[in-house]
Scaffold this active site. Structure first.
Site, PDB file in Angstrom:
ATOM      1  N   GLY A  21       0.842  -1.206   0.000  1.00  0.00           N
ATOM      2  CA  GLY A  21       0.000   0.000   0.000  1.00  0.00           C
ATOM      3  C   GLY A  21       0.868   1.244   0.000  1.00  0.00           C
ATOM      4  O   GLY A  21       0.539   2.257   0.618  1.00  0.00           O
ATOM      5  N   ILE A  48      -0.655  -1.968  -5.998  1.00  0.00           N
ATOM      6  CA  ILE A  48      -1.542  -2.803  -6.808  1.00  0.00           C
ATOM      7  C   ILE A  48      -1.730  -2.137  -8.170  1.00  0.00           C
ATOM      8  O   ILE A  48      -1.548  -0.923  -8.283  1.00  0.00           O
ATOM      9  CB  ILE A  48      -2.926  -3.035  -6.147  1.00  0.00           C
ATOM     10  CG1 ILE A  48      -3.538  -1.704  -5.698  1.00  0.00           C
ATOM     11  CG2 ILE A  48      -2.837  -4.016  -5.003  1.00  0.00           C
ATOM     12  CD1 ILE A  48      -4.987  -1.799  -5.288  1.00  0.00           C
ATOM     13  N   TYR A 156     -15.411  -1.540   9.130  1.00  0.00           N
ATOM     14  CA  TYR A 156     -14.024  -1.136   9.339  1.00  0.00           C
ATOM     15  C   TYR A 156     -13.547  -1.602  10.717  1.00  0.00           C
ATOM     16  O   TYR A 156     -12.496  -2.224  10.857  1.00  0.00           O
ATOM     17  CB  TYR A 156     -13.940   0.391   9.227  1.00  0.00           C
ATOM     18  CG  TYR A 156     -12.566   0.970   9.396  1.00  0.00           C
ATOM     19  CD1 TYR A 156     -11.576   0.759   8.448  1.00  0.00           C
ATOM     20  CD2 TYR A 156     -12.255   1.762  10.510  1.00  0.00           C
ATOM     21  CE1 TYR A 156     -10.316   1.312   8.594  1.00  0.00           C
ATOM     22  CE2 TYR A 156     -11.007   2.320  10.659  1.00  0.00           C
ATOM     23  CZ  TYR A 156     -10.037   2.096   9.696  1.00  0.00           C
ATOM     24  OH  TYR A 156      -8.788   2.644   9.848  1.00  0.00           O
TER      25      TYR A 156
HETATM   26  N1  SER Z   1      -8.764   7.478   9.607  1.00  0.00           N
HETATM   27  C1  SER Z   1      -9.591   6.315   9.765  1.00  0.00           C
HETATM   28  C2  SER Z   1     -10.936   6.555   9.230  1.00  0.00           C
HETATM   29  O1  SER Z   1     -11.437   7.642   9.411  1.00  0.00           O
HETATM   30  C3  SER Z   1      -9.685   5.921  11.200  1.00  0.00           C
HETATM   31  O2  SER Z   1      -8.565   5.230  11.611  1.00  0.00           O
HETATM   32  O3  SER Z   1     -11.527   5.685   8.680  1.00  0.00           O
END
Ligand code: SER
Length: 331
Positions: A21, A48, A156
């Site tokens: 990345g 990538i 997430y």
């Molecule tokens: N910066 C990230 C986000 O806002 C949080 O770790 O998704």
């Protein structure tokens, strides 16, 4: 004899690093910082297809395809460059992950599994960041402890908690040297973040420098931990260099340097850009994610176990951001 001993000890400290990345927000600056510290030829910028490195990132050292969803691509680069340390920054940020949950899992967790398997096979140390997003509504929001409730309801967050658990599992079961921090929102002036809840704290500086009014997607009073990029890079590298005998924790350490709400970062910028204006237009998805995250983390364990210490606060970061962005846009 002396030369041979010197050579042996140099080989021991010499690292060969792969940044997965490397063209992303953190990766683009981490790759350059690692090259500065370990030598250009020792740090491979992994990317990538469609996100190839450009400019100084491309010209200053090796680069190679390293797709976490394709184990073979990682095996090839790890073998070719004799890699011993991997910084795995492949992930979808929080807002994008809510829109593409399956992809977030595929990259964040299936991808991590591939990285960890390759690390096990080739004896690599691995850094895969977690986040303030690994916490949820039921977590204590103020001075969030290192070891506490982690029941996030965002995809997430779910991938980040899983990242922590899987990384610890590989350490305990197979002895893979996994370590990580829980990054707060990272503020930087080189590469923009893509689709996070904390992105507003980067975009606000761009608006200020371009002389535009900023429309803030979060309500006043929405506190989140944030960090300036130089501190974030230093955290990742210092932790990977830390004496393992001192580490009680591994995946992942709370780190903190500043916490603020939108009206506070606005006021700080206005101090240096007096004509700057801001309005609020709340984005309900971003607001609900931000509300579920801590206001500020307790980073005592990182300070005790590997001497974590940030350099920047809101004011020193603001001065530096405005200066760097003015130069960037003057070009
Ligand atoms: N910066 C990230 C986000 O806002 C949080 O770790 O998704």
């Amino acid at each position: 004899m002396y030369l041979r001993a010197l050579n042996d000890s140099l080989t021991k400290v010499m690292k060969n690093i792969l940044v997965i990345g490397a063209t992303g927000q953190i990766g683009s600056e981490l790759t350059m910082e690692l090259r500065r510290r370990y030598g250009d030829s020792h740090v491979v910028a992994g990317y990538i297809s469609g996100a190839e490195p450009k400019g100084v990132l491309k010209d200053s050292g090796p680069s190679a395809i390293a797709d976490v969803t394709d184990r073979q691509s990682m095996k090839t680069v790890i073998k070719q460059y004799n890699i011993d340390t991997v910084y795995n920054l492949a992930a979808l940020l929080s807002v994008v992950a809510e829109r593409k949950p399956e992809m977030a899992w595929k990259v964040g967790i299936d991808g991590l599994w591939n990285v960890l398997e390759m690390a096990r096979e080739h004896q690599c140390a691995v850094f895969t960041p977690s986040s303030i997003g690994s916490f949820g509504e039921s977590t204590p929001h103020v001075k969030t402890p290192q070891d506490t409730i982690q029941r996030p309801r965002t995809m997430y967050g779910i991938t980040k908690v899983t990242t922590e658990l899987l990384s610890d599992y590989y350490y305990m079961k197979y002895g893979v040297d996994t370590r990580a921090v829980r990054f707060p929102g990272i503020i930087s002036n080189v590469t923009l973040p893509g689709g996070g809840t904390t992105d507003y704290a980067v975009e606000i500086y761009y608006a200020a420098v371009k002389g535009q009014k900023f429309i803030c997607p979060l309500k006043p009073g929405t506190y989140m931990d944030m960090m300036y990029m130089p501190d974030a890079l230093n955290a990742a590298i210092s932790l990977m260099e830390a004496d393992p005998a001192r580490l009680v924790h591994r995946n992942a350490f709370n780190i903190a340097s500043m916490s603020f709400a939108p009206e506070e970062i606005y006021a700080m910028i206005k101090k240096y850009v007096p004509g700057f204006e801001m309005d609020y237009e709340v984005d309900s998805l971003k607001q609900s994610i931000a509300d579920s995250w801590p206001d500020c983390l307790d980073d005592t364990c990182a300070r005790m176990e590997w001497d974590w210490k940030p350099q920047y606060d809101l004011e020193s970061m603001t001065v530096d951001m405005l200066e760097k962005l003015k130069i960037k846009f003057a070009k």
